[in-house]
Design a protein around this motif. Sequence first.
Motif, PDB file in Angstrom:
ATOM      1  N   GLY A  32       0.818  -1.193   0.087  1.00 55.59           N
ATOM      2  CA  GLY A  32      -0.182   0.018  -0.125  1.00 55.59           C
ATOM      3  C   GLY A  32       0.800   1.327   0.121  1.00 55.59           C
ATOM      4  N   ARG A  33       2.155   1.152   0.222  1.00 53.36           N
ATOM      5  CA  ARG A  33       3.048   2.445   0.163  1.00 53.36           C
ATOM      6  C   ARG A  33       3.762   2.678  -1.256  1.00 53.36           C
ATOM      7  N   ALA A  34       3.098   2.004  -2.016  1.00 56.59           N
ATOM      8  CA  ALA A  34       3.848   2.187  -3.329  1.00 56.59           C
ATOM      9  C   ALA A  34       3.730   3.424  -3.799  1.00 56.59           C
ATOM     10  N   ALA A  35       2.622   4.247  -3.333  1.00 57.16           N
ATOM     11  CA  ALA A  35       2.833   5.673  -4.154  1.00 57.16           C
ATOM     12  C   ALA A  35       3.867   6.417  -3.393  1.00 57.16           C
ATOM     13  N   LEU A  36       4.313   5.935  -2.011  1.00 59.69           N
ATOM     14  CA  LEU A  36       5.394   6.866  -1.522  1.00 59.69           C
ATOM     15  C   LEU A  36       6.805   6.133  -1.440  1.00 59.69           C
ATOM     16  N   HIS A  81      19.921  14.004   6.134  1.00 63.43           N
ATOM     17  CA  HIS A  81      19.302  14.652   7.201  1.00 63.43           C
ATOM     18  C   HIS A  81      20.179  15.294   8.108  1.00 63.43           C
ATOM     19  N   ALA A  82      21.466  14.906   8.373  1.00 64.63           N
ATOM     20  CA  ALA A  82      22.298  15.789   9.515  1.00 64.63           C
ATOM     21  C   ALA A  82      22.511  17.143   8.696  1.00 64.63           C
ATOM     22  N   LEU A  83      22.767  17.122   7.291  1.00 65.09           N
ATOM     23  CA  LEU A  83      23.080  18.656   6.677  1.00 65.09           C
ATOM     24  C   LEU A  83      22.182  19.480   6.173  1.00 65.09           C
ATOM     25  N   GLY A  84      21.077  18.752   5.607  1.00 65.86           N
ATOM     26  CA  GLY A  84      20.088  19.407   5.122  1.00 65.86           C
ATOM     27  C   GLY A  84      20.176  20.096   3.680  1.00 65.86           C
ATOM     28  N   CYS A 118      20.420   8.737  -2.152  1.00 68.30           N
ATOM     29  CA  CYS A 118      19.678   8.917  -0.880  1.00 68.30           C
ATOM     30  C   CYS A 118      20.129  10.305  -0.335  1.00 68.30           C
ATOM     31  N   ALA A 119      21.308  10.822  -0.547  1.00 62.52           N
ATOM     32  CA  ALA A 119      21.436  12.235   0.132  1.00 62.52           C
ATOM     33  C   ALA A 119      20.481  13.228  -0.524  1.00 62.52           C
ATOM     34  N   LEU A 120      20.073  13.160  -1.937  1.00 61.94           N
ATOM     35  CA  LEU A 120      19.395  13.937  -2.559  1.00 61.94           C
ATOM     36  C   LEU A 120      18.157  13.769  -1.989  1.00 61.94           C
ATOM     37  N   GLY A 121      17.839  12.467  -1.876  1.00 61.23           N
ATOM     38  CA  GLY A 121      16.137  12.180  -1.551  1.00 61.23           C
ATOM     39  C   GLY A 121      15.961  12.522   0.030  1.00 61.23           C
ATOM     40  N   ALA A 122      16.942  12.471   0.637  1.00 59.41           N
ATOM     41  CA  ALA A 122      16.804  12.846   2.191  1.00 59.41           C
ATOM     42  C   ALA A 122      16.634  14.620   2.267  1.00 59.41           C
ATOM     43  N   THR A 123      17.093  15.389   1.206  1.00 56.46           N
ATOM     44  CA  THR A 123      16.949  16.702   1.420  1.00 56.46           C
ATOM     45  C   THR A 123      15.980  17.347   0.380  1.00 56.46           C
ATOM     46  N   GLY A 124      14.909  16.388  -0.152  1.00 58.07           N
ATOM     47  CA  GLY A 124      14.002  16.681  -1.107  1.00 58.07           C
ATOM     48  C   GLY A 124      12.869  17.449  -0.313  1.00 58.07           C
ATOM     49  N   VAL A 126       9.988  16.154   0.205  1.00 55.73           N
ATOM     50  CA  VAL A 126       9.398  15.173   1.015  1.00 55.73           C
ATOM     51  C   VAL A 126      10.435  14.106   1.153  1.00 55.73           C
ATOM     52  N   PRO A 127      11.443  14.823   2.383  1.00 60.04           N
ATOM     53  CA  PRO A 127      12.607  14.037   2.852  1.00 60.04           C
ATOM     54  C   PRO A 127      12.353  12.253   2.950  1.00 60.04           C
ATOM     55  N   TRP A 128      13.269  11.739   2.273  1.00 60.67           N
ATOM     56  CA  TRP A 128      13.126  10.082   2.478  1.00 60.67           C
ATOM     57  C   TRP A 128      13.817   9.840   3.873  1.00 60.67           C
ATOM     58  N   GLY A 129      12.936   8.894   4.527  1.00 59.85           N
ATOM     59  CA  GLY A 129      13.119   8.560   5.922  1.00 59.85           C
ATOM     60  C   GLY A 129      13.813   6.910   5.855  1.00 59.85           C
ATOM     61  N   ALA A 130      13.796   6.417   7.014  1.00 60.82           N
ATOM     62  CA  ALA A 130      14.342   5.029   7.187  1.00 60.82           C
ATOM     63  C   ALA A 130      13.664   3.982   6.594  1.00 60.82           C
TER      64      ALA A 130
END
Length: 210
Positions: A32-36, A81-84, A118-124, A126-130
């Motif tokens: 169900g999380r395929a959209a995310l 996440h650490a640098l933003g 992953c670095a770009l995704g985490a600063t997007g 909608v930040p990527w999480g774990a």
Amino acid sequence: MAVGHLGWARNAVGAGLGIAVAGAVTLLLVGGRAALLPFLVAPLGASAVLVFCVPASPLAQPWPVIGGNLISAIIGLGAGHALGDPWLAASLGVGIAIAVMSLARCLHPPGGACALLCALGATGKVPWGAAFMLPIAANVFLLSGVGWLFNNLTGHPWPHRPPRVPLSPQAAYSREDIQAVLADWNEVLDVEVDDLDAFVQALLRKGAGR
């Protein structure tokens, strides 16, 4: 590397199967999380090239494929996440990932791409999480599983084992000599010392046969 039409067909079929299985099963796991969450990550394509086209490469062995991608993904997410800032996170994430992969003996070129993604995704926006580690881990393990099965069934043992070649009577060198030459060159060759040794032994035996 396999050459000729049959060799390239084998490589292409294997890589296609690996990506297909990884994508299909990961899509089921994401549910169900395929959209995310993605069901495939881009660095997997580069890993497929190594696993199926050059399965004897030290960079294409199971530990580099699995460890290199997963360690780099964690580092990329952490840096983001650490640098933003995407520029800083991408730069430091890739650099740190390469250093850690080297120290952990799991250097894998697609790992650099995984850290960057992953670095770009985490600063997007909608930040990527774990949670993004789920599809990445599933992709990597599934591709490795298909790689193990396909390579071994098609005559390319994976993990790679150097061929056993009888010692040539003309051999006037030792394994330590090969290591010494590589140290003198001060270069990293994408081949194991045991494979180099087996190649030279086979070459000497061919020459002796003439």
